[in-house]
Design a protein around this motif. Structure first.
Motif, PDB file in Angstrom:
ATOM      1  N   LEU A   1       0.933  -1.180   0.027  1.00  0.00           N
ATOM      2  CA  LEU A   1       0.074  -0.032   0.028  1.00  0.00           C
ATOM      3  C   LEU A   1       0.839   1.227   0.062  1.00  0.00           C
ATOM      4  O   LEU A   1       0.490   2.297  -0.753  1.00  0.00           O
ATOM      5  CB  LEU A   1      -0.889   0.170   1.283  1.00  0.00           C
ATOM      6  CG  LEU A   1      -1.932   1.281   1.290  1.00  0.00           C
ATOM      7  CD1 LEU A   1      -2.878   1.143   0.122  1.00  0.00           C
ATOM      8  CD2 LEU A   1      -2.821   0.982   2.783  1.00  0.00           C
TER       9      LEU A   1
ATOM     10  N   GLN B   1       3.024   1.501  -3.456  1.00  0.00           N
ATOM     11  CA  GLN B   1       2.318   1.791  -4.550  1.00  0.00           C
ATOM     12  C   GLN B   1       1.462   3.081  -4.365  1.00  0.00           C
ATOM     13  O   GLN B   1       1.209   3.803  -5.614  1.00  0.00           O
ATOM     14  CB  GLN B   1       1.075   0.700  -4.393  1.00  0.00           C
ATOM     15  CG  GLN B   1       1.352  -0.575  -5.112  1.00  0.00           C
ATOM     16  CD  GLN B   1       1.968  -0.552  -6.640  1.00  0.00           C
ATOM     17  OE1 GLN B   1       3.005  -0.598  -6.766  1.00  0.00           O
ATOM     18  NE2 GLN B   1       1.168  -0.659  -7.440  1.00  0.00           N
ATOM     19  N   THR B   2       1.172   3.753  -3.380  1.00  0.00           N
ATOM     20  CA  THR B   2       0.659   5.101  -3.163  1.00  0.00           C
ATOM     21  C   THR B   2       1.772   5.992  -3.612  1.00  0.00           C
ATOM     22  O   THR B   2       1.631   7.105  -4.187  1.00  0.00           O
ATOM     23  CB  THR B   2       0.432   5.367  -1.633  1.00  0.00           C
ATOM     24  OG1 THR B   2      -0.561   4.517  -1.147  1.00  0.00           O
ATOM     25  CG2 THR B   2      -0.050   6.756  -1.390  1.00  0.00           C
TER      26      THR B   2
ATOM     27  N   THR C   1       2.259   5.984  -7.181  1.00  0.00           N
ATOM     28  CA  THR C   1       1.118   6.493  -7.965  1.00  0.00           C
ATOM     29  C   THR C   1       1.148   8.244  -7.758  1.00  0.00           C
ATOM     30  O   THR C   1       1.038   8.531  -8.902  1.00  0.00           O
ATOM     31  CB  THR C   1      -0.207   5.971  -7.167  1.00  0.00           C
ATOM     32  OG1 THR C   1      -0.206   4.538  -7.256  1.00  0.00           O
ATOM     33  CG2 THR C   1      -1.342   6.727  -8.078  1.00  0.00           C
ATOM     34  N   VAL C   2       1.551   8.685  -6.705  1.00  0.00           N
ATOM     35  CA  VAL C   2       1.833  10.159  -6.439  1.00  0.00           C
ATOM     36  C   VAL C   2       2.896  10.403  -7.298  1.00  0.00           C
ATOM     37  O   VAL C   2       2.693  11.562  -8.097  1.00  0.00           O
ATOM     38  CB  VAL C   2       2.239  10.372  -5.075  1.00  0.00           C
ATOM     39  CG1 VAL C   2       2.404  11.734  -4.802  1.00  0.00           C
ATOM     40  CG2 VAL C   2       0.744  10.051  -4.267  1.00  0.00           C
TER      41      VAL C   2
ATOM     42  N   THR D   1       1.844  10.187 -11.155  1.00  0.00           N
ATOM     43  CA  THR D   1       1.001  11.420 -11.533  1.00  0.00           C
ATOM     44  C   THR D   1       1.521  12.785 -11.323  1.00  0.00           C
ATOM     45  O   THR D   1       1.228  13.536 -12.252  1.00  0.00           O
ATOM     46  CB  THR D   1      -0.041  11.408 -10.359  1.00  0.00           C
ATOM     47  OG1 THR D   1      -0.809  10.175 -10.299  1.00  0.00           O
ATOM     48  CG2 THR D   1      -1.072  12.567 -10.533  1.00  0.00           C
TER      49      THR D   1
ATOM     50  N   LEU E   1      -5.097   9.954  -9.433  1.00  0.00           N
ATOM     51  CA  LEU E   1      -4.440   9.686  -8.053  1.00  0.00           C
ATOM     52  C   LEU E   1      -5.380   8.877  -7.405  1.00  0.00           C
ATOM     53  O   LEU E   1      -5.259   8.014  -6.684  1.00  0.00           O
ATOM     54  CB  LEU E   1      -3.914  11.005  -7.235  1.00  0.00           C
ATOM     55  CG  LEU E   1      -3.203  10.663  -6.058  1.00  0.00           C
ATOM     56  CD1 LEU E   1      -1.945   9.806  -6.146  1.00  0.00           C
ATOM     57  CD2 LEU E   1      -2.724  12.031  -5.578  1.00  0.00           C
ATOM     58  N   ALA E   2      -6.719   9.479  -7.311  1.00  0.00           N
ATOM     59  CA  ALA E   2      -7.755   8.833  -6.366  1.00  0.00           C
ATOM     60  C   ALA E   2      -7.893   7.568  -6.732  1.00  0.00           C
ATOM     61  O   ALA E   2      -8.066   6.475  -6.029  1.00  0.00           O
ATOM     62  CB  ALA E   2      -8.779   9.708  -6.255  1.00  0.00           C
TER      63      ALA E   2
ATOM     64  N   THR F   1      -5.014   5.271  -6.023  1.00  0.00           N
ATOM     65  CA  THR F   1      -5.042   4.925  -4.662  1.00  0.00           C
ATOM     66  C   THR F   1      -6.033   3.888  -4.296  1.00  0.00           C
ATOM     67  O   THR F   1      -5.912   2.996  -3.286  1.00  0.00           O
ATOM     68  CB  THR F   1      -5.167   6.227  -3.882  1.00  0.00           C
ATOM     69  OG1 THR F   1      -4.297   7.251  -3.924  1.00  0.00           O
ATOM     70  CG2 THR F   1      -5.153   5.826  -2.267  1.00  0.00           C
TER      71      THR F   1
ATOM     72  N   THR G   1      -4.773   0.458  -5.484  1.00  0.00           N
ATOM     73  CA  THR G   1      -3.933   0.122  -4.525  1.00  0.00           C
ATOM     74  C   THR G   1      -4.387  -0.615  -3.303  1.00  0.00           C
ATOM     75  O   THR G   1      -4.024  -1.346  -2.877  1.00  0.00           O
ATOM     76  CB  THR G   1      -2.947   1.152  -4.447  1.00  0.00           C
ATOM     77  OG1 THR G   1      -2.166   1.724  -5.475  1.00  0.00           O
ATOM     78  CG2 THR G   1      -1.729   0.679  -3.620  1.00  0.00           C
ATOM     79  N   LEU G   2      -5.281   0.427  -2.713  1.00  0.00           N
ATOM     80  CA  LEU G   2      -5.983  -0.124  -1.433  1.00  0.00           C
ATOM     81  C   LEU G   2      -6.815  -1.597  -1.518  1.00  0.00           C
ATOM     82  O   LEU G   2      -6.821  -2.306  -0.842  1.00  0.00           O
ATOM     83  CB  LEU G   2      -6.912   0.884  -0.938  1.00  0.00           C
ATOM     84  CG  LEU G   2      -7.530   0.473   0.494  1.00  0.00           C
ATOM     85  CD1 LEU G   2      -6.641   0.505   1.293  1.00  0.00           C
ATOM     86  CD2 LEU G   2      -8.673   1.530   0.593  1.00  0.00           C
TER      87      LEU G   2
END
Length: 534
Positions: free
Chosen positions: A15, A18-19, A22-23, A26, A182-183, A186, A189-190
């Motif tokens: 988590l 990957q977060t 991802t950030v 982005t 991004l959302a 996320t 990923t979650l």
């Protein structure tokens, strides 16, 4: 200051990583998108300024005002164009670069702050320049009379603030799209982390490595075979013992069971076509006990080698039979002694001597006849023991008159296994527990032809129907009730495997005694005369 620890749980690491990814992706994507957008907006502003300048230069009134240095006319017309187009400034100059118009009237009559020579030389120019009104996107064109003579220049500027306002409007949309991406990333990923948490049972990453090492040590260290299959019946894992017991090739991983095992009961048990617990099966000369447990992703099969145990059980059964025979003989011996005592007490000494001679000679004659016809000691001992056991069960076991076996057997153990199983099955068929009548006759024939051994076991039992003559050799098939200490249906299957492994054959039909007749041909089972002499 003590830094926070990296999370140990697999799902938490996934988590977090990957977060961060991802950030980062982005942010980089938004930056890479904004860089060319800003450049494109500057280019559009310069082209717009150039278009306004070109349109202004076509006005003959402005051209005449520049030629005559008519400031009033030039200022009035230039301001009208500036207000109509929204430009930051529209400046008209003469051939010396002196302003004839400007948004700030105090600057009229002064030389322009940027070089006018390219436009006065007849070239159109676009640029981002810093002037008296700040940073602007500019377009400059020569101002010509109707005859083509250059009388000045027209310079139009678009304020940098207007460009930045357009960029900010676009930036809002870009950031919204980036935020949505991004959302979504996320959330995905979650969801992936939660699924991984369930699949890994929330264990730490270091524990996974330790579990893998322990699993490898456990799987390859245990003395039971273990095979893991996927949902399509392909081998995912086989430990060393399973490879040995099943005779699997080194590249068995990823291959289906049908590709590494011959058709038969063992393959059916492993694939789940035959279900149950502690299912017996035969692989070559090994007796295996197989258990299969289905899982969500396939199945796990465990294998136990019962070959030695099966041999010990058979020896135990033989010992029990011999014990029962000895007990019966002891009882019979006591009766004979009572008879002998009675004859002596009655004074019939001659009848007593004859009775003793008759009783002592009958068993010796049988043993001598077997030893004369069968010179291999292992097979002779087997036949002597089976004769006694069969006799106590009311079955007469005899050697055919022409039977003969020389003392040149290559593998006596295999021959004892084959012959012993066939005799046991025949005795069972001739006794009530075997489904036949009480008593009967059992005949064994042995013949040597060079290095080939021919043997037959014929009984006077009910026989085997023709439609079942192939089925009786299948693993697990039996017409008898299995005792608690051992499975049934393996003897004939093992016999057939042993025979076929040596290149021989076994045939079941009806014999001259009316019951079943098993004929076995074993090539290369005997040493030839030349090999014996050598």
């Amino acid at each position: 200051m003590k830094l926070p620890h990296w999370p140990r749980r697999v799902f938490a690491q996934l988590l977090l990583s990957q977060t961060v990814v991802t950030v980062g992706v982005t942010t980089v994507t938004a930056g890479l998108f904004l860089a060319p957008v800003s450049s494109e907006l500057d280019h559009d502003a310069m082209q717009r300024a150039l278009s306004i300048a070109q349109a202004t230069a076509t006005d003959e009134t402005i051209a005449r005002a520049a030629d005559t240095r008519d400031v009033v006319t030039a200022q009035r017309n230039a301001e009208q164009i500036r207000l109509a187009t929204g430009a930051s400034f529209v400046v008209v100059t003469d051939l010396d670069g002196i302003r004839l118009s400007h948004t700030d009237p105090d600057r009229i009559g002064q030389r322009v702050s940027t070089d006018p020579e390219p436009a006065l030389g007849g070239r159109s120019v676009t640029a981002i320049q810093q002037g008296t009104l700040g940073r602007t996107a500019r377009g400059k064109v020569p101002l010509r009379m109707a005859d083509g003579r250059i009388v000045g220049e027209v310079s139009v500027g678009i304020s940098d603030d207007s460009i930045r306002r357009r960029l900010l409007k676009m930036l809002t949309g870009i950031l919204l799209c980036a935020g949505a991406g991004l959302a979504a990333g996320t959330v995905a990923t979650l969801a992936l982390a939660r699924r991984l948490k369930r699949r890994t049972h929330n264990i730490a990453l270091a524990d996974i490595s330790a579990l893998l090492v322990e699993r490898e040590a456990m799987l390859h260290g245990i003395r039971e075979g273990m095979v893991a299959l996927d949902e399509r019946g392909r081998i995912r894992l086989a430990n060393d013992e399973a490879v040995r017991l099943l005779g699997l090739p080194g590249d068995c991983t990823g291959r289906p069971i049908a590709g590494v095992l011959p058709p038969g009961r063992l393959a059916d048990v492993l694939t789940g076509r035959i279900t149950g617990t502690d299912l017996p099966a035969v692989r070559d000369d090994r007796v295996l006990v197989v258990n299969r447990m289905a899982t969500t992703e396939g199945a796990v099969v465990t294998l136990r080698d019962r070959t030695e145990l099966e041999s010990l059980v058979r020896e135990l059964d033989t010992t029990r039979s011999l014990t029962e025979a000895l007990r019966a003989q002891d009882h019979e011996h006591a009766n004979r002694m009572h008879t002998l005592l009675g004859l002596l007490e009655l004074g019939r000494h001659e009848q007593a001597v004859a009775f003793i001679s008759e009783q002592s000679g009958s068993h010796a004659v049988v043993a001598a006849r077997i030893a004369e016809q069968v010179q291999d000691p292992h097979v002779a001992a087997l036949l002597a023991g089976k004769t006694a056991v069969a006799g106590e069960r009311g079955v007469r076991l005899v050697l055919a008159p022409g039977a003969h076996l020389p003392d040149t057997v290559v593998d006596a153990r295999a021959l004892v296994t084959v012959l012993g199983n066939l005799i046991d099955n025949a005795v069972d068929a001739l006794t009530p527990s075997g489904g036949g009548g009480v008593g009967g006759r059992l005949e064994v024939t042995l013949a040597a032809a060079g290095s080939t051994l021919l043997l037959q076991v014929t009984d006077s039992g009910p026989g085997v129907p023709e439609e079942l003559r192939e089925q009786v050799f299948e693993e697990g098939w039996t017409s008898k009730d299995a005792p608690a200490h051992r499975p049934r249906g393996l003897g004939l299957a093992m016999v057939r495997r042993l025979v076929e492994r040596t290149g021989g054959r076994i045939v079941l039909d009806t014999g001259p005694l009316g019951g079943a007749r098993f004929t076995v041909e074993l090539p290369e089972a005997l040493l030839t005369t030349q090999l014996v002499e050598a």
